[in-house]
Design a protein around this motif. Sequence first.
Motif, PDB file in Angstrom:
ATOM      1  N   CYS A 288       0.836  -1.199   0.000  1.00  0.00           N
ATOM      2  CA  CYS A 288       0.000   0.000   0.000  1.00  0.00           C
ATOM      3  C   CYS A 288       0.874   1.253   0.000  1.00  0.00           C
ATOM      4  CB  CYS A 288      -0.941  -0.001   1.206  1.00  0.00           C
ATOM      5  SG  CYS A 288      -2.162   1.336   1.165  1.00  0.00           S
ATOM      6  N   ILE A 289       1.916   1.259   0.796  1.00  0.00           N
ATOM      7  CA  ILE A 289       2.842   2.403   0.832  1.00  0.00           C
ATOM      8  C   ILE A 289       3.447   2.629  -0.549  1.00  0.00           C
ATOM      9  CG2 ILE A 289       5.074   3.204   1.725  1.00  0.00           C
ATOM     10  CD1 ILE A 289       4.272   1.707   4.387  1.00  0.00           C
ATOM     11  N   LYS A 290       3.909   1.561  -1.156  1.00  0.00           N
ATOM     12  CA  LYS A 290       4.509   1.648  -2.494  1.00  0.00           C
ATOM     13  C   LYS A 290       3.507   2.218  -3.501  1.00  0.00           C
ATOM     14  CE  LYS A 290       6.290  -1.388  -6.083  1.00  0.00           C
ATOM     15  NZ  LYS A 290       6.490  -2.783  -6.455  1.00  0.00           N
ATOM     16  N   THR A 291       2.279   1.729  -3.454  1.00  0.00           N
ATOM     17  CA  THR A 291       1.242   2.196  -4.381  1.00  0.00           C
ATOM     18  C   THR A 291       0.893   3.657  -4.108  1.00  0.00           C
ATOM     19  OG1 THR A 291       0.387  -0.055  -4.504  1.00  0.00           O
ATOM     20  CG2 THR A 291      -1.055   1.690  -5.310  1.00  0.00           C
ATOM     21  N   CYS A 292       0.783   4.031  -2.841  1.00  0.00           N
ATOM     22  CA  CYS A 292       0.500   5.431  -2.496  1.00  0.00           C
ATOM     23  C   CYS A 292       1.584   6.364  -3.024  1.00  0.00           C
ATOM     24  CB  CYS A 292       0.380   5.606  -0.982  1.00  0.00           C
ATOM     25  SG  CYS A 292      -1.176   5.057  -0.270  1.00  0.00           S
ATOM     26  N   LEU A 293       2.838   5.971  -2.860  1.00  0.00           N
ATOM     27  CA  LEU A 293       3.936   6.829  -3.322  1.00  0.00           C
ATOM     28  C   LEU A 293       3.984   6.900  -4.845  1.00  0.00           C
ATOM     29  CD1 LEU A 293       6.683   5.909  -0.699  1.00  0.00           C
ATOM     30  CD2 LEU A 293       5.284   8.005  -0.821  1.00  0.00           C
ATOM     31  N   THR A 294       3.654   5.803  -5.507  1.00  0.00           N
ATOM     32  CA  THR A 294       3.584   5.814  -6.968  1.00  0.00           C
ATOM     33  C   THR A 294       2.436   6.709  -7.431  1.00  0.00           C
ATOM     34  OG1 THR A 294       4.528   3.604  -7.098  1.00  0.00           O
ATOM     35  CG2 THR A 294       3.334   4.386  -9.042  1.00  0.00           C
ATOM     36  N   CYS A 295       1.310   6.637  -6.738  1.00  0.00           N
ATOM     37  CA  CYS A 295       0.162   7.474  -7.090  1.00  0.00           C
ATOM     38  C   CYS A 295       0.487   8.949  -6.849  1.00  0.00           C
ATOM     39  CB  CYS A 295      -1.067   7.039  -6.289  1.00  0.00           C
ATOM     40  SG  CYS A 295      -2.614   7.710  -6.927  1.00  0.00           S
ATOM     41  N   TYR A 296       1.152   9.233  -5.742  1.00  0.00           N
ATOM     42  CA  TYR A 296       1.595  10.604  -5.448  1.00  0.00           C
ATOM     43  C   TYR A 296       2.448  11.138  -6.604  1.00  0.00           C
ATOM     44  CZ  TYR A 296       4.847  14.099  -3.606  1.00  0.00           C
ATOM     45  OH  TYR A 296       5.627  15.213  -3.447  1.00  0.00           O
ATOM     46  N   ALA A 297       3.437  10.368  -7.010  1.00  0.00           N
ATOM     47  CA  ALA A 297       4.337  10.799  -8.078  1.00  0.00           C
ATOM     48  C   ALA A 297       3.606  10.937  -9.412  1.00  0.00           C
ATOM     49  CB  ALA A 297       5.499   9.809  -8.209  1.00  0.00           C
ATOM     50  N   THR A 298       2.729   9.985  -9.710  1.00  0.00           N
ATOM     51  CA  THR A 298       2.007   9.997 -10.983  1.00  0.00           C
ATOM     52  C   THR A 298       1.057  11.178 -11.073  1.00  0.00           C
ATOM     53  OG1 THR A 298       2.181   7.595 -11.140  1.00  0.00           O
ATOM     54  CG2 THR A 298       0.490   8.652 -12.507  1.00  0.00           C
ATOM     55  N   CYS A 299       0.263  11.406 -10.029  1.00  0.00           N
ATOM     56  CA  CYS A 299      -0.682  12.533 -10.053  1.00  0.00           C
ATOM     57  C   CYS A 299       0.046  13.875 -10.126  1.00  0.00           C
ATOM     58  CB  CYS A 299      -1.594  12.499  -8.832  1.00  0.00           C
ATOM     59  SG  CYS A 299      -2.887  11.254  -8.938  1.00  0.00           S
ATOM     60  N   THR A 300       1.127  13.998  -9.359  1.00  0.00           N
ATOM     61  CA  THR A 300       1.876  15.251  -9.374  1.00  0.00           C
ATOM     62  C   THR A 300       2.485  15.503 -10.746  1.00  0.00           C
ATOM     63  OG1 THR A 300       2.366  15.060  -7.014  1.00  0.00           O
ATOM     64  CG2 THR A 300       3.772  16.541  -8.293  1.00  0.00           C
ATOM     65  N   ALA A 301       3.174  14.514 -11.276  1.00  0.00           N
ATOM     66  CA  ALA A 301       3.829  14.668 -12.576  1.00  0.00           C
ATOM     67  C   ALA A 301       2.815  14.877 -13.701  1.00  0.00           C
ATOM     68  CB  ALA A 301       4.705  13.451 -12.871  1.00  0.00           C
ATOM     69  N   THR A 302       1.718  14.152 -13.657  1.00  0.00           N
ATOM     70  CA  THR A 302       0.693  14.295 -14.696  1.00  0.00           C
ATOM     71  C   THR A 302       0.084  15.693 -14.658  1.00  0.00           C
ATOM     72  OG1 THR A 302       0.196  11.928 -14.636  1.00  0.00           O
ATOM     73  CG2 THR A 302      -1.478  13.356 -15.621  1.00  0.00           C
ATOM     74  N   ALA A 303      -0.259  16.161 -13.474  1.00  0.00           N
ATOM     75  CA  ALA A 303      -0.852  17.501 -13.344  1.00  0.00           C
ATOM     76  C   ALA A 303       0.121  18.582 -13.782  1.00  0.00           C
ATOM     77  CB  ALA A 303      -1.299  17.737 -11.902  1.00  0.00           C
ATOM     78  N   MET A 304       1.352  18.495 -13.310  1.00  0.00           N
ATOM     79  CA  MET A 304       2.326  19.554 -13.552  1.00  0.00           C
ATOM     80  C   MET A 304       2.904  19.546 -14.958  1.00  0.00           C
ATOM     81  SD  MET A 304       2.499  21.536 -11.120  1.00  0.00           S
ATOM     82  CE  MET A 304       1.422  21.465  -9.719  1.00  0.00           C
ATOM     83  N   ASN A 305       2.813  18.440 -15.624  1.00  0.00           N
ATOM     84  CA  ASN A 305       3.360  18.361 -16.983  1.00  0.00           C
ATOM     85  C   ASN A 305       2.254  18.201 -18.013  1.00  0.00           C
ATOM     86  OD1 ASN A 305       6.385  18.341 -16.511  1.00  0.00           O
ATOM     87  ND2 ASN A 305       5.682  16.797 -15.073  1.00  0.00           N
ATOM     88  N   HIS A 306       1.639  17.038 -18.046  1.00  0.00           N
ATOM     89  CA  HIS A 306       0.617  16.746 -19.059  1.00  0.00           C
ATOM     90  C   HIS A 306      -0.549  17.734 -19.014  1.00  0.00           C
ATOM     91  CE1 HIS A 306      -2.008  14.434 -21.674  1.00  0.00           C
ATOM     92  NE2 HIS A 306      -2.933  14.479 -20.734  1.00  0.00           N
ATOM     93  N   CYS A 307      -1.150  17.920 -17.822  1.00  0.00           N
ATOM     94  CA  CYS A 307      -2.340  18.765 -17.730  1.00  0.00           C
ATOM     95  C   CYS A 307      -2.023  20.217 -18.070  1.00  0.00           C
ATOM     96  CB  CYS A 307      -2.970  18.671 -16.338  1.00  0.00           C
ATOM     97  SG  CYS A 307      -3.765  17.078 -16.040  1.00  0.00           S
ATOM     98  N   LEU A 308      -0.913  20.726 -17.560  1.00  0.00           N
ATOM     99  CA  LEU A 308      -0.554  22.117 -17.860  1.00  0.00           C
ATOM    100  C   LEU A 308      -0.251  22.307 -19.339  1.00  0.00           C
ATOM    101  CD1 LEU A 308       1.578  23.176 -14.762  1.00  0.00           C
ATOM    102  CD2 LEU A 308      -0.776  23.836 -15.322  1.00  0.00           C
TER     103      LEU A 308
END
Length: 110
Positions: free
Chosen positions: A11-31
């Motif tokens: 769960c920790i691993k998945t949470c950290l992957t989700c944190y990184a994915t959402c942040t990177a997607t928002a800050m790069n792809h979405c913008l």
Amino acid sequence: MQHLSSEMRECIKTCLTCYATCTATAMNHCLEMGGAHTEKKHFTLMMACAEMCRTSAHFMLIGTEHHRHTCRECAEICEECANDCERIGDMDECVRICRQCAEHCRKMAA
């Protein structure tokens, strides 16, 4: 992390992957995409999802029983984020990891 169960480590691993994915997607792809990708409600949801995932991972790592509360909220926010990313489209990886994180967090919240 020896003191943590294999389910909690996953769960920790998945949470950290989700944190990184959402942040990177928002800050790069979405913008870069603009439009619906940067509407306030959607963008704020992605940032809330990322932060809640990071917080839940942190609570599990420090060994507080309060992780059940953060994981419950994390599952709810991840599911909402997955649905909104799916609605907007072109964010398959974000949708996938948010759903996976929601599933793991629901188990930790139980």
